[in-house]
Design a protein around this motif. Structure first.
Motif, PDB file in Angstrom:
ATOM      1  N   HIS A 281       0.831  -1.201   0.000  1.00 53.62           N
ATOM      2  CA  HIS A 281       0.000   0.000   0.000  1.00 53.62           C
ATOM      3  C   HIS A 281       0.870   1.257   0.000  1.00 53.62           C
ATOM      4  CE1 HIS A 281      -2.106   3.276   2.243  1.00 53.62           C
ATOM      5  NE2 HIS A 281      -2.943   3.083   1.245  1.00 53.62           N
TER       6      HIS A 281
ATOM      7  N   ARG B 100       0.834   4.092  -2.942  1.00 54.67           N
ATOM      8  CA  ARG B 100       0.451   5.457  -2.587  1.00 54.67           C
ATOM      9  C   ARG B 100       1.545   6.454  -2.955  1.00 54.67           C
ATOM     10  NH1 ARG B 100      -4.084   7.469   0.755  1.00 54.67           N
ATOM     11  NH2 ARG B 100      -3.270   9.499   1.279  1.00 54.67           N
TER      12      ARG B 100
ATOM     13  N   ARG C 213     -11.208   0.261   9.825  1.00 50.86           N
ATOM     14  CA  ARG C 213      -9.862  -0.277  10.032  1.00 50.86           C
ATOM     15  C   ARG C 213     -10.033  -1.555  10.852  1.00 50.86           C
ATOM     16  NH1 ARG C 213      -9.537   3.586   6.969  1.00 50.86           N
ATOM     17  NH2 ARG C 213      -8.446   5.538   7.396  1.00 50.86           N
TER      18      ARG C 213
ATOM     19  N   CYS D  76      -8.376   9.871   1.346  1.00 51.00           N
ATOM     20  CA  CYS D  76      -8.651   9.833  -0.089  1.00 51.00           C
ATOM     21  C   CYS D  76      -7.559  10.549  -0.894  1.00 51.00           C
ATOM     22  CB  CYS D  76     -10.000  10.498  -0.344  1.00 51.00           C
ATOM     23  SG  CYS D  76     -10.393  10.659  -2.086  1.00 51.00           S
TER      24      CYS D  76
HETATM   25  C1  HEM Z   1     -16.578  13.503  -3.482  1.00 46.04           C
HETATM   26  C2  HEM Z   1     -15.677  12.675  -3.935  1.00 46.04           C
HETATM   27  C3  HEM Z   1     -14.961  11.640  -3.111  1.00 46.04           C
HETATM   28  C4  HEM Z   1     -15.227  11.176  -1.847  1.00 46.04           C
HETATM   29  C5  HEM Z   1     -16.364  11.591  -0.909  1.00 46.04           C
HETATM   30  C6  HEM Z   1     -14.198  10.198  -1.535  1.00 46.04           C
HETATM   31  C7  HEM Z   1     -14.112   9.530  -0.321  1.00 46.04           C
HETATM   32  C8  HEM Z   1     -13.136   8.616  -0.011  1.00 46.04           C
HETATM   33  C9  HEM Z   1     -13.026   7.922   1.256  1.00 46.04           C
HETATM   34  C10 HEM Z   1     -13.978   8.092   2.444  1.00 46.04           C
HETATM   35  C11 HEM Z   1     -11.948   7.121   1.191  1.00 46.04           C
HETATM   36  C12 HEM Z   1     -11.444   6.171   2.297  1.00 46.04           C
HETATM   37  C13 HEM Z   1     -10.504   6.953   3.199  1.00 46.04           C
HETATM   38  C14 HEM Z   1     -10.107   6.238   4.477  1.00 46.04           C
HETATM   39  O1  HEM Z   1     -10.215   5.001   4.563  1.00 46.04           O
HETATM   40  O2  HEM Z   1      -9.698   6.925   5.427  1.00 46.04           O
HETATM   41  C15 HEM Z   1     -11.354   7.279  -0.116  1.00 46.04           C
HETATM   42  C16 HEM Z   1     -10.233   6.618  -0.554  1.00 46.04           C
HETATM   43  C17 HEM Z   1      -9.711   6.755  -1.829  1.00 46.04           C
HETATM   44  N1  HEM Z   1     -10.160   7.608  -2.822  1.00 46.04           N
HETATM   45 FE1  HEM Z   1     -11.674   8.917  -2.688  1.00 46.04          FE
HETATM   46  N2  HEM Z   1     -13.367  10.076  -2.589  1.00 46.04           N
HETATM   47  C18 HEM Z   1     -13.780  10.946  -3.580  1.00 46.04           C
HETATM   48  C19 HEM Z   1     -13.195  11.162  -4.798  1.00 46.04           C
HETATM   49  C20 HEM Z   1     -12.067  10.518  -5.259  1.00 46.04           C
HETATM   50  C21 HEM Z   1     -11.419  10.777  -6.515  1.00 46.04           C
HETATM   51  C22 HEM Z   1     -11.849  11.848  -7.515  1.00 46.04           C
HETATM   52  C23 HEM Z   1     -10.379   9.893  -6.626  1.00 46.04           C
HETATM   53  C24 HEM Z   1      -9.373   9.728  -7.729  1.00 46.04           C
HETATM   54  C25 HEM Z   1      -9.484  10.186  -8.945  1.00 46.04           C
HETATM   55  C26 HEM Z   1     -10.366   9.095  -5.413  1.00 46.04           C
HETATM   56  C27 HEM Z   1      -9.446   8.106  -5.128  1.00 46.04           C
HETATM   57  C28 HEM Z   1      -9.361   7.434  -3.923  1.00 46.04           C
HETATM   58  C29 HEM Z   1      -8.355   6.424  -3.640  1.00 46.04           C
HETATM   59  C30 HEM Z   1      -7.285   5.920  -4.597  1.00 46.04           C
HETATM   60  C31 HEM Z   1      -8.564   6.011  -2.324  1.00 46.04           C
HETATM   61  C32 HEM Z   1      -7.785   4.946  -1.554  1.00 46.04           C
HETATM   62  C33 HEM Z   1      -6.722   5.613  -0.661  1.00 46.04           C
HETATM   63  C34 HEM Z   1      -5.939   4.606   0.172  1.00 46.04           C
HETATM   64  O3  HEM Z   1      -6.490   3.556   0.539  1.00 46.04           O
HETATM   65  O4  HEM Z   1      -4.757   4.885   0.457  1.00 46.04           O
HETATM   66  N3  HEM Z   1     -11.400   9.499  -4.616  1.00 46.04           N
HETATM   67  N4  HEM Z   1     -12.091   8.210  -0.821  1.00 46.04           N
END
Ligand code: HEM
Length: 441
Positions: free
Chosen positions: A97, A101, A324, A388
């Motif tokens: 991971h 990242r 988690r 995110c």
């Molecule tokens: C309103 C839009 C969005 C919301 C509400 C959102 C919300 C979230 C949330 C709640 C998580 C989990 C975080 C955690 O476990 O602490 C997450 C992870 C992630 N999001 Fe978003 N997201 C949004 C848009 C996007 C966009 C536009 C992208 C990429 C183009 C994206 C890519 C990712 C990725 C790759 C993860 C995984 C991160 C990790 O596990 O290290 N998200 N998102």
């Protein structure tokens, strides 16, 4: 024997609890909060296993800051593995991971955001050009069309119209992950039967197109001049471009690249569309805020438009909790919890907590203007090392789209749109229809 301190929770059978948790969190979680307080436990399937819900900002802070090697996030998303792939940054933990990242982050830096903005503007303009005075729009569908094109063009870097025409319907089908499809992923034998067979074949076709795009881009001579996420990912760690991460990380392989692209698609497309759709809905119901947002669109006050998005994400969390899973016995918020427990900061409870946000049921974007929001209270994007990756991207995209819409149209909307869980996101159940009135220009 070790004594554990699992908080109280509803005495409901795990099967019923699981059903409620999957189908009606917006109804059940606040009711349990009311009954049991800030921290409570649920027993859910499979297992059954214990899930402990937290809503106090101090507890949430502790969970986000906890040792990621003992607080795993990837496992909890495993159900998405058949489509996202084993390398997905969302599904992996520990070293894998961290590596993913680190290689993804440069494509989501502030400088990268500024580079993506003109193409997002162009995509939003094309969509708004197709609207007319007096139209009633199904805003969720229209926002999904915009955010899909943003993923295809800005993330995958496909701008050729004939390729887009092939990709759009296939990718659209791929992102439609309903309960039926999830079932097949737990029982892969179903993939030989329709409709699962069709879904699987479609996924293979999308993969083929993605691998072809990756191969073509690797061979491209103009990679340095290209401003899309895929091209940036290909440059990261490539010693010939000098744009590595600063250490000896190997660049992403083709298989890893495919998995990260599909992850960005699934994580970034519907989430941003839903946030935009809720925002338009709220603007349509709040004439005073709407008037201010129109002025902001005209004067280039992006900060106010961003505040509208943030407030809408607060009021309507797109994802309402993060999870988690403990890899060893741990003390969390003063409670000793056994290995295997899933601790879940509740985004929904955090955002509706009166001590975090006064008049929390009201849409008040000014909360996010100037005033500093206390840490670990506004958490739509989760937190810590799993926060995110696309947070800044979605805020940039949303702000651009709002500006393009409000410069041309006033929007009005009716009653509160109820919430519905679709695929992995909370969306307005009625897809938030809005009426358009062309502005005099
Ligand atoms: C309103 C839009 C969005 C919301 C509400 C959102 C919300 C979230 C949330 C709640 C998580 C989990 C975080 C955690 O476990 O602490 C997450 C992870 C992630 N999001 Fe978003 N997201 C949004 C848009 C996007 C966009 C536009 C992208 C990429 C183009 C994206 C890519 C990712 C990725 C790759 C993860 C995984 C991160 C990790 O596990 O290290 N998200 N998102």
């Amino acid at each position: 024997m070790t004594a554990y301190d699992i908080p109280a929770g509803p005495k409901i059978s795990p099967a019923r609890m699981t059903w409620k948790f999957l189908r009606d969190r917006a109804g059940t979680i606040p009711a349990f909060h009311e009954e049991f307080g800030d921290t409570f436990s649920l027993r859910i399937l499979p297992g059954p296993r214990t899930l402990v819900v937290f809503s106090d900002p101090a507890d949430i802070k502790e969970i986000f800051a906890a040792d990621p090697s003992q607080f795993h996030a990837g496992k909890g998303n495993e159900i998405l593995k058949p489509v996202m792939g084993e390398h997905s940054v969302l599904l992996t933990d520990d070293g894998e991971h961290q590596r993913a990242r680190k290689l993804l982050m440069p494509a989501f830096s502030g400088a990268s955001m500024r580079a993506y903005q003109p193409l997002v503007e162009a995509i939003a303009k094309v969509e708004v050009d197709s609207w007319h005075d007096g139209d009633t729009l199904v805003s969720l569908d229209r926002m999904n069309a915009i955010t899909l094109d943003v993923i295809l063009q800005v993330v995958f870097g496909v701008t050729d119209e004939s390729r887009l025409a092939v990709l759009r319907p296939k990718v659209n089908r791929m992102v439609n992950i309903d309960a039926k499809m999830l079932l097949a992923w737990s029982y892969p034998k179903l993939f030989v039967l329709p409709p699962w067979r069709g879904y699987f074949k479609n996924q293979q076709e999308v993969d083929k197109l993605l691998y072809a795009e990756i191969a073509e881009r690797r061979a491209a001579h103009d990679l340095d001049g290209r401003d899309d996420v895929l091209s940036r990912l290909l440059r990261v760690g490539d010693p010939s471009t000098g744009s590595g991460t600063g250490d000896s990380d190997e660049p992403l392989t083709d298989a890893e690249m495919r998995d990260q692209l599909v992850t960005l698609l699934l994580a970034g497309h519907e989430t941003t569309a839903s946030a935009l759709s809720w925002t338009l809905h709220e603007l349509g119901r709040n004439p005073e805020v709407h008037a201010q947002a129109v002025t902001a669109a005209d004067t280039g006050d992006d900060a106010y438009l961003e505040a509208c998005l943030k407030e809408s994400m607060r009021l309507h969390p797109i994802i309402d909790f993060v999870a988690r899973t403990l890899q060893s016995d741990q003390v969390v918020a003063g409670r000793r919890l056994p290995r295997g427990t899933t601790v879940t900061p509740s985004i929904m409870l955090s955002h509706s907590r009166e001590s975090n946000f006064a008049d929390s049921h009201l849409f008040k974007p000014e909360r996010f203007v100037g005033e500093k929001i206390a840490a670990n209270t506004w958490i739509p994007f989760g937190g810590g090392v799993r926060r995110c990756i696309g947070a800044a991207f979605s805020l940039m995209e949303g702000t651009v789209v709002l500006r393009e819409v409000l410069q041309r149209y006033e929007v009005t909307a009716d009653a509160v749109a109820p919430n519905k869980l679709r695929n992995i996101t909370n969306v307005p159940a009625d897809k938030a229809p809005i009426r358009l009135t062309a502005r005099a220009v």
